[in-house]
Design an enzyme around this catalytic site. Structure first.
Site, PDB file in Angstrom:
ATOM      1  N   GLY A  79       0.810  -1.163  -0.426  1.00  8.79           N
ATOM      2  CA  GLY A  79      -0.069  -0.195  -0.319  1.00  8.79           C
ATOM      3  C   GLY A  79       0.838   1.560  -0.319  1.00  8.79           C
ATOM      4  O   GLY A  79       2.458   1.318   0.132  1.00  8.79           O
ATOM      5  N   GLN A  81       1.351   3.845   1.996  1.00  5.77           N
ATOM      6  CA  GLN A  81       2.497   3.640   3.344  1.00  5.77           C
ATOM      7  C   GLN A  81       2.601   2.642   3.705  1.00  5.77           C
ATOM      8  O   GLN A  81       3.013   2.199   4.928  1.00  5.77           O
ATOM      9  CB  GLN A  81       1.173   4.375   3.935  1.00  5.77           C
ATOM     10  CG  GLN A  81       1.421   5.646   3.830  1.00  5.77           C
ATOM     11  CD  GLN A  81       2.743   6.791   3.964  1.00  5.77           C
ATOM     12  OE1 GLN A  81       3.602   6.180   4.208  1.00  5.77           O
ATOM     13  NE2 GLN A  81       2.312   7.740   3.200  1.00  5.77           N
ATOM     14  N   SER A  82       3.622   1.687   2.570  1.00  2.00           N
ATOM     15  CA  SER A  82       3.574   0.669   3.264  1.00  2.00           C
ATOM     16  C   SER A  82       4.668   0.580   3.842  1.00  2.00           C
ATOM     17  O   SER A  82       5.789   1.450   3.548  1.00  2.00           O
ATOM     18  CB  SER A  82       4.168  -0.227   1.668  1.00  2.00           C
ATOM     19  OG  SER A  82       5.221  -1.842   2.265  1.00  2.00           O
ATOM     20  N   ASN A  83       5.410   0.338   4.774  1.00  5.42           N
ATOM     21  CA  ASN A  83       6.440   0.197   5.758  1.00  5.42           C
ATOM     22  C   ASN A  83       7.697  -0.866   4.984  1.00  5.42           C
ATOM     23  O   ASN A  83       8.626  -0.458   5.067  1.00  5.42           O
ATOM     24  CB  ASN A  83       6.069  -0.069   7.012  1.00  5.42           C
ATOM     25  CG  ASN A  83       5.566   1.182   8.059  1.00  5.42           C
ATOM     26  OD1 ASN A  83       5.904   2.160   8.233  1.00  5.42           O
ATOM     27  ND2 ASN A  83       4.426   0.569   8.226  1.00  5.42           N
TER      28      ASN A  83
END
Ligand SMILES: Cc1ncc(COP(=O)(O)O)c(C=O)c1O
Length: 340
Positions: A79, A81-83
């Site tokens: 997504g 905001q994928s960490n």
């Protein structure tokens, strides 16, 4: 099995170093007073490069495999905001690899949070708007992205979403051993261990590790995204495959997965919740520790709710596993700060 034997089995597998082990297990004195029981936090938030997080433990095994096989490029997706994507990009840099990150959404006008860090790292971000995804098709998405990446960038080492694979989860088997030893030394053997579950790879590794060790720690995963079709079955399957990889045969059953599914996954994957934001502010104000709005904030809120409902016993210590995700704080400033 003996801790030493598990350590030996893990040490035999190729691994690069990204994590300063052991990560601290810190007491939370003011939260303990509020909840009337000992509360601790396991600090996996700052581990690894570029603001870190739980994916660093997974990438130790994944990148070792990529390097051993001679790859020069790695590809993954997530997504916006994928960490996981951000940490993959940072860890790739550390080993001279080129990172390609795929997103199935239009390129946002401003790159915030994790996306901003990717840009600083010079990661190649590919924004390919695609209608679909969601709970039913995530495992199929791994296959599709792999195909897509081959088309765009040629030979690459593909890392599944969230680093969710047998190799990735080995990092959390290692963490299970570490936490089991820390908890035992601190007299916290009967504690509940609460952790956010997104793709379930972290939970699968911890569950397998605690099971093999016969650890009395009580694990509880909180589904924060409702991302996966048949989530418990897929976690049990992953844990069983981990057993085979470590030659510690054990069949894990879907109906035994320590997971609360969906209940705390509102409003949707990748979206902050009111309860999560409230929990985030509570911990910040009580202990000066920051959580993130889409994984740890929601899992922490779930822990508080479960305590209030008596679903985590009454006196057992609590250990919250902080899995990181802090860059997302700076992508949701409107929602995070608007709650009183
Ligand atoms: C900050 C944070 N916490 C928890 C998780 C969940 O980990 P897993 O995907 O292994 O379930 C993720 C990633 O998905 C994450 O980025």
């Amino acid at each position: 099995m003996e801790a030493q034997a598990l350590k030996q089995a893990l040490d035999e597998l190729p691994r690069v170093s990204l994590v300063n082990e052991p990560t601290p297990l810190e007491p939370l004195p003011r939260l303990s007073a509020e909840l009337n029981r000992p509360c601790y936090i396991k600090r996996d938030d700052g581990i690894g490069p570029a603001m870190g997080g739980n994916k660093a433990r997974k990438l130790e095994y994944l990148l070792a495999d990529a390097l051993q096989k001679g790859y020069k490029k790695v590809a993954t997706y997530g997504g916006l905001q994928s960490n996981h994507a951000r940490l993959t990009a940072a860890a790739a840099r550390k080993f001279g690899l080129e990172a390609h990150l795929f997103y199935f959404e239009p390129r946002p006008e401003t790159l915030k949070g994790n996306l901003l860090i990717n840009q600083l790292l010079g990661a190649q971000m590919h924004f390919i708007p695609y209608v679909g995804g969601g709970r039913r098709s995530l495992s199929a998405a791994d296959f599709l992205v792999h195909q897509l990446a081959s088309l765009h960038i040629g030979r690459h080492y593909f890392i599944p979403v969230g680093g969710r694979s047998v190799l990735g989860s080995l990092g959390y088997v290692r963490a299970a051993l570490e936490l089991h030893q820390q908890a035992t030394a601190a007299g916290l053997e009967n504690a509940w261990v609460i952790v956010a579950a997104g793709t379930g790879g972290t939970l699968a590794g911890l569950w397998a590790g605690f099971t093999w060790l016969g650890s009395p720690l009580r694990l509880m995963g909180i589904d924060v995204g409702a991302l996966w079709k048949d989530f418990p079955r897929s976690i049990a399957h992953l844990a069983t495959r981990l057993s085979a990889r470590l030659k510690l045969p054990h069949k894990f059953a879907a109906n035994e997965v320590p997971l609360i599914e969906s209940e705390y996954a509102t409003p949707a994957y990748g979206m902050p919740s009111k309860a999560g934001n409230h929990a985030l502010q509570l911990l910040a104000r009580l202990e000066g520790i920051l959580l993130d709005p889409i994984y740890t904030g929601k899992a922490f809120a779930a822990m508080l709710d479960l305590v209030a409902k008596g679903r985590l016993g009454t006196q057992e210590p609590l250990i919250f596993l902080h899995t990181g995700g802090l860059p997302a704080l700076f992508a949701f400033e409107d929602t995070v700060y608007s709650t009183p």
